[in-house]
Design an enzyme around this catalytic site. Sequence first.
Site, PDB file in Angstrom:
ATOM      1  N   ARG A   1     -15.676   7.828 -11.663  1.00 15.66           N
ATOM      2  CA  ARG A   1     -14.331   7.566 -11.167  1.00 15.66           C
ATOM      3  C   ARG A   1     -13.501   6.821 -12.213  1.00 15.66           C
ATOM      4  O   ARG A   1     -13.972   5.873 -12.851  1.00 15.66           O
ATOM      5  CB  ARG A   1     -14.411   6.765  -9.862  1.00 15.66           C
ATOM      6  CG  ARG A   1     -15.156   7.561  -8.766  1.00 15.66           C
ATOM      7  CD  ARG A   1     -15.139   6.853  -7.446  1.00 15.66           C
ATOM      8  NE  ARG A   1     -13.830   6.690  -6.885  1.00 15.66           N
ATOM      9  CZ  ARG A   1     -13.165   7.635  -6.209  1.00 15.66           C
ATOM     10  NH1 ARG A   1     -13.691   8.835  -6.028  1.00 15.66           N
ATOM     11  NH2 ARG A   1     -11.964   7.385  -5.716  1.00 15.66           N
TER      12      ARG A   1
ATOM     13  N   LYS B   1     -21.438   7.313   4.902  1.00 12.53           N
ATOM     14  CA  LYS B   1     -22.557   6.702   5.629  1.00 12.53           C
ATOM     15  C   LYS B   1     -22.653   7.259   7.042  1.00 12.53           C
ATOM     16  O   LYS B   1     -23.747   7.360   7.611  1.00 12.53           O
ATOM     17  CB  LYS B   1     -22.423   5.177   5.661  1.00 12.53           C
ATOM     18  CG  LYS B   1     -23.160   4.498   4.543  1.00 12.53           C
ATOM     19  CD  LYS B   1     -22.451   4.518   3.210  1.00 12.53           C
ATOM     20  CE  LYS B   1     -22.843   5.557   2.236  1.00 12.53           C
ATOM     21  NZ  LYS B   1     -22.101   5.496   0.980  1.00 12.53           N
TER      22      LYS B   1
ATOM     23  N   GLU C   1       0.860  -1.196   0.000  1.00 11.26           N
ATOM     24  CA  GLU C   1       0.000   0.000   0.000  1.00 11.26           C
ATOM     25  C   GLU C   1       0.888   1.234   0.000  1.00 11.26           C
ATOM     26  O   GLU C   1       1.790   1.348   0.814  1.00 11.26           O
ATOM     27  CB  GLU C   1      -0.933  -0.019   1.216  1.00 11.26           C
ATOM     28  CG  GLU C   1      -1.699   1.265   1.474  1.00 11.26           C
ATOM     29  CD  GLU C   1      -2.562   1.747   0.305  1.00 11.26           C
ATOM     30  OE1 GLU C   1      -3.369   0.963  -0.215  1.00 11.26           O
ATOM     31  OE2 GLU C   1      -2.400   2.920  -0.098  1.00 11.26           O
TER      32      GLU C   1
ATOM     33  N   GLY D   1       3.616   0.160  -5.754  1.00 13.14           N
ATOM     34  CA  GLY D   1       3.947  -1.085  -6.456  1.00 13.14           C
ATOM     35  C   GLY D   1       3.726  -0.967  -7.951  1.00 13.14           C
ATOM     36  O   GLY D   1       2.793  -0.288  -8.403  1.00 13.14           O
TER      37      GLY D   1
ATOM     38  N   GLY E   1     -25.132  10.112  -9.851  1.00  9.93           N
ATOM     39  CA  GLY E   1     -24.977   8.712  -9.480  1.00  9.93           C
ATOM     40  C   GLY E   1     -25.055   8.625  -7.960  1.00  9.93           C
ATOM     41  O   GLY E   1     -25.460   9.586  -7.288  1.00  9.93           O
TER      42      GLY E   1
ATOM     43  N   HIS F   1     -43.869 -10.495  11.097  1.00  3.93           N
ATOM     44  CA  HIS F   1     -44.800  -9.367  11.059  1.00  3.93           C
ATOM     45  C   HIS F   1     -44.784  -8.660  12.416  1.00  3.93           C
ATOM     46  O   HIS F   1     -44.778  -9.332  13.445  1.00  3.93           O
ATOM     47  CB  HIS F   1     -46.206  -9.877  10.777  1.00  3.93           C
ATOM     48  CG  HIS F   1     -47.248  -8.796  10.860  1.00  3.93           C
ATOM     49  ND1 HIS F   1     -47.406  -7.861   9.853  1.00  3.93           N
ATOM     50  CD2 HIS F   1     -48.160  -8.493  11.819  1.00  3.93           C
ATOM     51  CE1 HIS F   1     -48.386  -7.038  10.204  1.00  3.93           C
ATOM     52  NE2 HIS F   1     -48.855  -7.381  11.391  1.00  3.93           N
TER      53      HIS F   1
ATOM     54  N   GLU G   1     -27.654  16.555 -13.840  1.00  2.00           N
ATOM     55  CA  GLU G   1     -27.274  15.266 -14.439  1.00  2.00           C
ATOM     56  C   GLU G   1     -27.372  15.354 -15.953  1.00  2.00           C
ATOM     57  O   GLU G   1     -28.376  15.837 -16.483  1.00  2.00           O
ATOM     58  CB  GLU G   1     -28.200  14.163 -13.897  1.00  2.00           C
ATOM     59  CG  GLU G   1     -28.118  12.822 -14.600  1.00  2.00           C
ATOM     60  CD  GLU G   1     -26.736  12.181 -14.555  1.00  2.00           C
ATOM     61  OE1 GLU G   1     -26.139  12.097 -13.459  1.00  2.00           O
ATOM     62  OE2 GLU G   1     -26.245  11.767 -15.624  1.00  2.00           O
TER      63      GLU G   1
ATOM     64  N   ILE H   1     -18.804  13.085 -11.143  1.00  3.09           N
ATOM     65  CA  ILE H   1     -19.141  12.625 -12.501  1.00  3.09           C
ATOM     66  C   ILE H   1     -18.519  11.263 -12.812  1.00  3.09           C
ATOM     67  O   ILE H   1     -18.371  10.893 -13.976  1.00  3.09           O
ATOM     68  CB  ILE H   1     -18.715  13.669 -13.554  1.00  3.09           C
ATOM     69  CG1 ILE H   1     -17.229  14.019 -13.391  1.00  3.09           C
ATOM     70  CG2 ILE H   1     -19.580  14.917 -13.460  1.00  3.09           C
ATOM     71  CD1 ILE H   1     -16.686  14.890 -14.514  1.00  3.09           C
TER      72      ILE H   1
HETATM   73  C1  LIG Z   1     -18.027   9.181  -1.767  1.00  2.00           C
HETATM   74  C2  LIG Z   1     -18.017   7.712  -2.061  1.00  2.00           C
HETATM   75  C3  LIG Z   1     -18.905   6.888  -1.413  1.00  2.00           C
HETATM   76  C4  LIG Z   1     -18.907   5.537  -1.654  1.00  2.00           C
HETATM   77  N1  LIG Z   1     -19.804   4.751  -0.996  1.00  2.00           N
HETATM   78  C5  LIG Z   1     -19.827   3.434  -1.249  1.00  2.00           C
HETATM   79  C6  LIG Z   1     -20.714   2.597  -0.547  1.00  2.00           C
HETATM   80  O1  LIG Z   1     -21.476   3.038   0.301  1.00  2.00           O
HETATM   81  N2  LIG Z   1     -20.707   1.286  -0.827  1.00  2.00           N
HETATM   82  C7  LIG Z   1     -19.866   0.744  -1.766  1.00  2.00           C
HETATM   83  O2  LIG Z   1     -19.897  -0.464  -1.988  1.00  2.00           O
HETATM   84  N3  LIG Z   1     -18.998   1.514  -2.439  1.00  2.00           N
HETATM   85  C8  LIG Z   1     -18.950   2.834  -2.199  1.00  2.00           C
HETATM   86  N4  LIG Z   1     -18.047   3.620  -2.846  1.00  2.00           N
HETATM   87  C9  LIG Z   1     -17.126   2.982  -3.801  1.00  2.00           C
HETATM   88  C10 LIG Z   1     -15.967   2.311  -3.044  1.00  2.00           C
HETATM   89  O3  LIG Z   1     -15.320   3.271  -2.256  1.00  2.00           O
HETATM   90  C11 LIG Z   1     -15.004   1.687  -4.035  1.00  2.00           C
HETATM   91  O4  LIG Z   1     -15.706   0.846  -4.909  1.00  2.00           O
HETATM   92  C12 LIG Z   1     -13.943   0.886  -3.319  1.00  2.00           C
HETATM   93  O5  LIG Z   1     -13.200   1.671  -2.451  1.00  2.00           O
HETATM   94  C13 LIG Z   1     -13.008   0.245  -4.339  1.00  2.00           C
HETATM   95  O6  LIG Z   1     -12.134  -0.587  -3.672  1.00  2.00           O
HETATM   96  P1  LIG Z   1     -10.720  -0.921  -4.279  1.00  2.00           P
HETATM   97  O7  LIG Z   1     -10.076  -1.853  -3.323  1.00  2.00           O
HETATM   98  O8  LIG Z   1     -10.830  -1.313  -5.691  1.00  2.00           O
HETATM   99  O9  LIG Z   1      -9.927   0.483  -4.331  1.00  2.00           O
HETATM  100  P2  LIG Z   1      -9.658   1.638  -3.281  1.00  2.00           P
HETATM  101  O10 LIG Z   1     -10.551   1.603  -2.140  1.00  2.00           O
HETATM  102  O11 LIG Z   1      -9.585   2.879  -4.089  1.00  2.00           O
HETATM  103  O12 LIG Z   1      -8.211   1.300  -2.743  1.00  2.00           O
HETATM  104  C14 LIG Z   1      -7.094   1.263  -3.574  1.00  2.00           C
HETATM  105  C15 LIG Z   1      -5.849   1.364  -2.719  1.00  2.00           C
HETATM  106  O13 LIG Z   1      -4.716   1.144  -3.539  1.00  2.00           O
HETATM  107  C16 LIG Z   1      -3.694   2.062  -3.184  1.00  2.00           C
HETATM  108  N5  LIG Z   1      -2.815   2.170  -4.351  1.00  2.00           N
HETATM  109  C17 LIG Z   1      -3.122   2.707  -5.554  1.00  2.00           C
HETATM  110  N6  LIG Z   1      -2.081   2.536  -6.401  1.00  2.00           N
HETATM  111  C18 LIG Z   1      -1.114   1.884  -5.718  1.00  2.00           C
HETATM  112  C19 LIG Z   1       0.174   1.410  -6.056  1.00  2.00           C
HETATM  113  N7  LIG Z   1       0.659   1.505  -7.304  1.00  2.00           N
HETATM  114  N8  LIG Z   1       0.906   0.806  -5.098  1.00  2.00           N
HETATM  115  C20 LIG Z   1       0.416   0.657  -3.831  1.00  2.00           C
HETATM  116  N9  LIG Z   1      -0.798   1.081  -3.454  1.00  2.00           N
HETATM  117  C21 LIG Z   1      -1.561   1.665  -4.402  1.00  2.00           C
HETATM  118  C22 LIG Z   1      -4.460   3.319  -2.820  1.00  2.00           C
HETATM  119  O14 LIG Z   1      -3.671   4.174  -2.016  1.00  2.00           O
HETATM  120  C23 LIG Z   1      -5.659   2.737  -2.083  1.00  2.00           C
HETATM  121  O15 LIG Z   1      -5.401   2.583  -0.707  1.00  2.00           O
HETATM  122  C24 LIG Z   1     -17.991   4.987  -2.600  1.00  2.00           C
HETATM  123  C25 LIG Z   1     -17.081   5.805  -3.245  1.00  2.00           C
HETATM  124  C26 LIG Z   1     -17.091   7.156  -2.988  1.00  2.00           C
HETATM  125  C27 LIG Z   1     -16.095   8.020  -3.686  1.00  2.00           C
END
Ligand SMILES: Cc1cc2nc3c(=O)[nH]c(=O)nc-3n(C[C@H](O)[C@H](O)[C@H](O)COP(=O)(O)OP(=O)(O)OC[C@H]3O[C@@H](n4cnc5c(N)ncnc54)[C@H](O)[C@@H]3O)c2cc1C
Length: 473
Positions: A278, A53, A35, A117, A188, A452, A209, A276
């Site tokens: 990600r 949340k 990380e 990484g 969204g 119920h 939107e 808009i």
């Molecule tokens: C405002 C908001 C609200 C949300 N609410 C919800 C919700 O209620 N429920 C839900 O299911 N989803 C929600 N999401 C979506 C959810 O946050 C993401 O789908 C989820 O975090 C994705 O998980 P991930 O493990 O793919 O990536 P991430 O959570 O983005 O984690 C990726 C990690 O990789 C690390 N990283 C990146 N590149 C490298 C590298 N080269 N080397 C080492 N480390 C690296 C980053 O620092 C990060 O810690 C929300 C998103 C947002 C923006």
Amino acid sequence: MPETVYDVAIIGAGPGGYSAAFRAGQLGLKTCLIEKDPLLGGTCLHVGCIPTKALLFHAEIYDHMKAAQEYGIDGLGAGKVNWKAIQDRKGKIVAKHTKGLDFLVRKNKVDRVQGFGRLTGPAKAGVFTVELEAGGKKSEIKAKNIILATGSFARMLPGLQADDRILTNIEVLSLDAIPKSMVIVGCGAVGVEFASVYRSFGAEVTLIEMLPRLVPVEDEEVSKELQRSFKKKGINCFVDTKVEKVERTKDGVAVFFTPQGQSQQRVEAEKVLVAIGRGPNTEKIGLEKVPNIKVERGFVHVNQWMETGEKGIYAIGDIVAGLPQLAHAGAMGGIVAVTRIAGKPAQPMNKNRIPGCTYCEPQIGSVGLTEAQAKEAGYQVKVGKFPFTANSKATIINNHEGFIKVVSDAKYGEILGVHIIGPVATELIAEAVAVMQLEGTVDDLMFTVHAHPTISEGMLDAFSAVEGKAINF
Ligand SMILES: Cc1cc2nc3c(=O)[nH]c(=O)nc-3n(C[C@H](O)[C@H](O)[C@H](O)COP(=O)(O)OP(=O)(O)OC[C@H]3O[C@@H](n4cnc5c(N)ncnc54)[C@H](O)[C@@H]3O)c2cc1C
């Protein structure tokens, strides 16, 4: 000392990466979790699911307080929001769960490494090399399998940069004060959740939107119901509307936009939130060094086991092409991938069984095909719909907006999709996911006893409504 060769190295410790790492540890795999940031948890824990949340829960409490007299509780007055206390509590929740992840890393015997990484190329003699960059220094990590879990970033409107007035999901979570007004571009899940939070806390909110409806991935009837409810709350909603320009003014921002078929309008606000969509964090992770990995607009293609075109390299979470960008989709992807790596029986990822939850008020929970998608796919669609107005528990908790809609196939009663807008929709949807996972039919649900009075007995009514046999409606 002989060099460590891990069974699996995971790049990124969001919900995708850390879930993969913990399950890998449980399966006895020698696991390394890489990380770049000092804290584990990714977008979800620090600037996504959890803090949003928390704010939504506070907003909900405040909404109940505003209606205190209706509940027979006098003497509370209008109440006053202590924004700092709310922010502090939100911070404590995030900190508690960050510590939890530190504990789980140790518990599952995962080696945690801080650094950026990057892939260096295909495997040599079955071993991949990950380049690790930390504090200007480079080193290497060797592993037989790699999981890419680098997550996503908030896209910005062209020519703009996030600052104290132009916000992404990061800045909007830690504002010094509740803004008097906010324009939100993009409707969204992220956009409508913040609309809900800030409207409850008294801000003038305008939602814009580009597509023809709010929450465009949901069933059309759900979008309609949300727009109706938001309008009632005083949220200004513009759909089919393109934002042309955002300008900084003396005290805030001016947003210029043109609703379909109308002339340009201008709205001033203290802040504008850009929500808009990600983009994938895949630009600098060495994908180009491994030609067998198929990448499309930055998103990585995988098979149903989350494996890329390069054997031994997997991708999970927000960077995956064709899967929803949701924490639980990433987490399950990680579990599927490491279970395969460990050679244990796994079940493939099924895109149609990933619930989508939006925690605005009213909440939305959905799984599977919308009515339109089911028709387009050629099913003989049969729909059952049950409004929460006819559910006694919904009346008791004073929250009977919305409905449960079941989309099924007339031929065998197959459940194709379930779409809920209304009270605890994000909890209710779990039943639909479970029954679809177990390949239950409409008939099975019609004979499943529901307690119920509960909101969940609305599911029994909705499934019965497919056959025109809802008891309470
Ligand atoms: C405002 C908001 C609200 C949300 N609410 C919800 C919700 O209620 N429920 C839900 O299911 N989803 C929600 N999401 C979506 C959810 O946050 C993401 O789908 C989820 O975090 C994705 O998980 P991930 O493990 O793919 O990536 P991430 O959570 O983005 O984690 C990726 C990690 O990789 C690390 N990283 C990146 N590149 C490298 C590298 N080269 N080397 C080492 N480390 C690296 C980053 O620092 C990060 O810690 C929300 C998103 C947002 C923006």
